[in-house]
Design a protein around this motif. Structure first.
Motif, PDB file in Angstrom:
ATOM      1  N   THR A  97      36.638  59.751  -4.037  1.00  0.00           N
ATOM      2  CA  THR A  97      35.971  60.309  -2.869  1.00  0.00           C
ATOM      3  C   THR A  97      37.012  60.858  -1.890  1.00  0.00           C
ATOM      4  O   THR A  97      38.191  60.481  -1.959  1.00  0.00           O
ATOM      5  CB  THR A  97      35.141  59.234  -2.141  1.00  0.00           C
ATOM      6  OG1 THR A  97      36.050  58.291  -1.530  1.00  0.00           O
ATOM      7  CG2 THR A  97      34.213  58.505  -3.104  1.00  0.00           C
ATOM      8  N   PRO A  98      36.603  61.708  -0.965  1.00  0.00           N
ATOM      9  CA  PRO A  98      37.537  62.167   0.064  1.00  0.00           C
ATOM     10  C   PRO A  98      38.178  61.016   0.832  1.00  0.00           C
ATOM     11  O   PRO A  98      39.350  61.086   1.196  1.00  0.00           O
ATOM     12  CB  PRO A  98      36.658  63.037   0.965  1.00  0.00           C
ATOM     13  CG  PRO A  98      35.642  63.616   0.013  1.00  0.00           C
ATOM     14  CD  PRO A  98      35.322  62.470  -0.914  1.00  0.00           C
ATOM     15  N   SER A 112      37.453  64.278  -8.395  1.00  0.00           N
ATOM     16  CA  SER A 112      37.100  63.928  -7.017  1.00  0.00           C
ATOM     17  C   SER A 112      35.868  64.721  -6.618  1.00  0.00           C
ATOM     18  O   SER A 112      35.817  65.937  -6.817  1.00  0.00           O
ATOM     19  CB  SER A 112      38.248  64.259  -6.058  1.00  0.00           C
ATOM     20  OG  SER A 112      39.461  63.691  -6.484  1.00  0.00           O
ATOM     21  N   GLU A 113      34.905  64.040  -6.029  1.00  0.00           N
ATOM     22  CA  GLU A 113      33.664  64.724  -5.647  1.00  0.00           C
ATOM     23  C   GLU A 113      33.728  65.142  -4.180  1.00  0.00           C
ATOM     24  O   GLU A 113      33.811  64.319  -3.283  1.00  0.00           O
ATOM     25  CB  GLU A 113      32.442  63.838  -5.879  1.00  0.00           C
ATOM     26  CG  GLU A 113      31.137  64.569  -5.640  1.00  0.00           C
ATOM     27  CD  GLU A 113      29.922  63.830  -6.165  1.00  0.00           C
ATOM     28  OE1 GLU A 113      28.837  64.461  -6.237  1.00  0.00           O
ATOM     29  OE2 GLU A 113      30.037  62.645  -6.514  1.00  0.00           O
ATOM     30  N   SER A 114      33.711  66.444  -3.968  1.00  0.00           N
ATOM     31  CA  SER A 114      33.644  67.022  -2.630  1.00  0.00           C
ATOM     32  C   SER A 114      32.966  68.379  -2.807  1.00  0.00           C
ATOM     33  O   SER A 114      32.141  68.544  -3.704  1.00  0.00           O
ATOM     34  CB  SER A 114      35.048  67.163  -2.029  1.00  0.00           C
ATOM     35  OG  SER A 114      35.836  68.032  -2.810  1.00  0.00           O
ATOM     36  N   GLU A 115      33.323  69.359  -1.998  1.00  0.00           N
ATOM     37  CA  GLU A 115      32.771  70.699  -2.194  1.00  0.00           C
ATOM     38  C   GLU A 115      33.609  71.516  -3.170  1.00  0.00           C
ATOM     39  O   GLU A 115      33.335  72.689  -3.399  1.00  0.00           O
ATOM     40  CB  GLU A 115      32.683  71.432  -0.849  1.00  0.00           C
ATOM     41  CG  GLU A 115      31.635  70.866   0.081  1.00  0.00           C
ATOM     42  CD  GLU A 115      31.478  71.698   1.334  1.00  0.00           C
ATOM     43  OE1 GLU A 115      32.126  72.758   1.446  1.00  0.00           O
ATOM     44  OE2 GLU A 115      30.702  71.283   2.211  1.00  0.00           O
ATOM     45  N   SER A 169      35.930  70.283   5.529  1.00  0.00           N
ATOM     46  CA  SER A 169      35.164  69.515   4.548  1.00  0.00           C
ATOM     47  C   SER A 169      36.130  68.675   3.716  1.00  0.00           C
ATOM     48  O   SER A 169      37.353  68.762   3.865  1.00  0.00           O
ATOM     49  CB  SER A 169      34.362  70.446   3.617  1.00  0.00           C
ATOM     50  OG  SER A 169      35.243  71.237   2.823  1.00  0.00           O
ATOM     51  N   GLY A 170      35.569  67.854   2.835  1.00  0.00           N
ATOM     52  CA  GLY A 170      36.339  67.159   1.811  1.00  0.00           C
ATOM     53  C   GLY A 170      37.515  66.348   2.315  1.00  0.00           C
ATOM     54  O   GLY A 170      37.437  65.610   3.293  1.00  0.00           O
TER      55      GLY A 170
END
Length: 252
Positions: free
Chosen positions: A211-212, A184-187, A11-12
Motif C-alpha cells: 500500500t502507499p 503496489s496498489e495505488s493509481e 495521490s499514492g
C-alpha cells in the motif's frame, strides 16, 4: 524545523508520504499537476504541519527552476527531497507501443527527477549531515517483464543515478536512497491503462499488494536513520509476489 519537498504528491506514495511526515511536524512542500487534489491535501494536513502546495509539472524545467527559486524562507531549510513523480504508460510490446508514451515516461521519470535533484541539491548540501534524497524506483529496474521496456529502463536509470550521486555527495553529509517497490496498489495501474479502472483492478485481483502507507513508512525510516547511516537501496515486494521464471519461446 525540518522541511521536505515531495513531488507527485496528489495521490499514492506521494500523498501517503506527506501524511506520514506531517505527523512529525515537518514543514512540507507538496507538488503535483492536479491543483484541486493538491489544495485538498494541504487543507487536510494544515492542522499538523506547515504545508506549501505547488502546482508543478516536473517535466517543465523552467517551471521547476521558478518553483525552487521562489520557495519561501520557512520552507527553504530543506532536509529532504522525495522524487516520487513518475508513471508507467501502456504495456504493449516495444514493437507496437506509442512513442508519445515513451517520451512522457522519459521526461517524467528521468528528466523531471534530474531537474528537481540538481536544483534542490544546493539547499540539501547547505543543510549538511542528516539531509537526504529518496528516489522512487521499482523492482522493474531489476527484473524485466513483458511490456516493461521503457518504464523498467527509467527505473534502472534511477537506481544507477542514485548510486552515482552517492559518490558525488561524499563528504557533504547528504544521503541518497533508492526505494524499489514491487506490486503496489495505488493509481499507478489506472494511469498505465489510460483510466481503465476495471483493467487496473484486475492487476490486483486475488492479491494483497503493498500500500502507499507501506512505502511511506519505508521512506520515513530511511530519512530518519542516524546521520552516519545511509540506506542505499530498499527493495520490497508483497509477500504474494516473487521473481518471474525465465520466459522460453518454443517452436510449435
Amino acid at each position: 524545523m525540518s522541511s521536505i519537498f515531495i513531488t507527485g504528491a496528489t495521490s499514492g506514495f506521494g500523498a501517503a508520504t506527506a501524511r506520514r511526515f506531517a505527523k512529525d511536524g515537518w514543514s512540507i512542500v507538496i507538488t503535483g499537476r492536479r491543483e484541486d487534489r493538491l489544495h485538498a491535501l494541504a487543507e487536510e494536513l494544515s492542522g499538523q504541519a506547515k504545508v506549501l502546495p505547488l502546482v508543478l509539472d516536473v517535466q517543465d524545467r523552467a517551471a521547476v527552476e521558478a518553483a525552487v527559486a521562489g520557495l519561501p524562507e520557512e520552507f527553504n531549510q530543506l532536509r529532504a527531497l522525495v522524487n516520487n513523480a513518475g508513471l508507467a504508460l501502456g504495456n504493449t510490446p516495444a514493437q507496437s507501443c506509442d512513442l508519445d508514451d515513451w517520451d512522457t515516461m522519459v521526461d517524467t521519470n528521468i528528466k523531471g527527477m534530474l531537474y528537481c535533484t540538481r536544483l534542490l541539491l544546493p539547499r540539501l548540501i547547505a543543510h549538511g549531515a542528516g539531509a537526504g534524497i529518496v528516489n522512487l524506483g521499482s523492482v522493474a529496474g531489476d527484473y524485466p517483464y513483458p511490456g516493461s521496456h521503457v518504464y523498467g529502463a527509467t527505473k534502472a536509470f534511477l537506481k544507477q543515478f542514485s548510486l552515482s550521486l552517492r559518490s558525488d555527495l561524499l563528504g557533504t553529509g547528504v544521503r541518497v536512497t533508492n526505494i524499489e517497490p514491487g506490486l503496489s496498489e495505488s493509481e499507478f495501474s489506472v494511469v498505465r491503462f489510460g483510466g481503465d479502472k476495471a483493467k487496473a483492478d484486475a492487476v490486483y485481483a486475488g492479491t494483497e499488494p503493498l500500500t502507499p502507507d507501506d512505502i511511506a513508512e519505508s521512506i520515513h525510516w530511511a530519512l530518519n536513520q542516524p546521520k552516519h547511516v545511509n540506506i542505499n537501496r530498499i527493495q520490497l515486494m508483497a509477500t504474494c509476489q516473487a521473481f518471474s521464471n525465465f520466459n522460453i519461446h518454443r517452436n510449435s
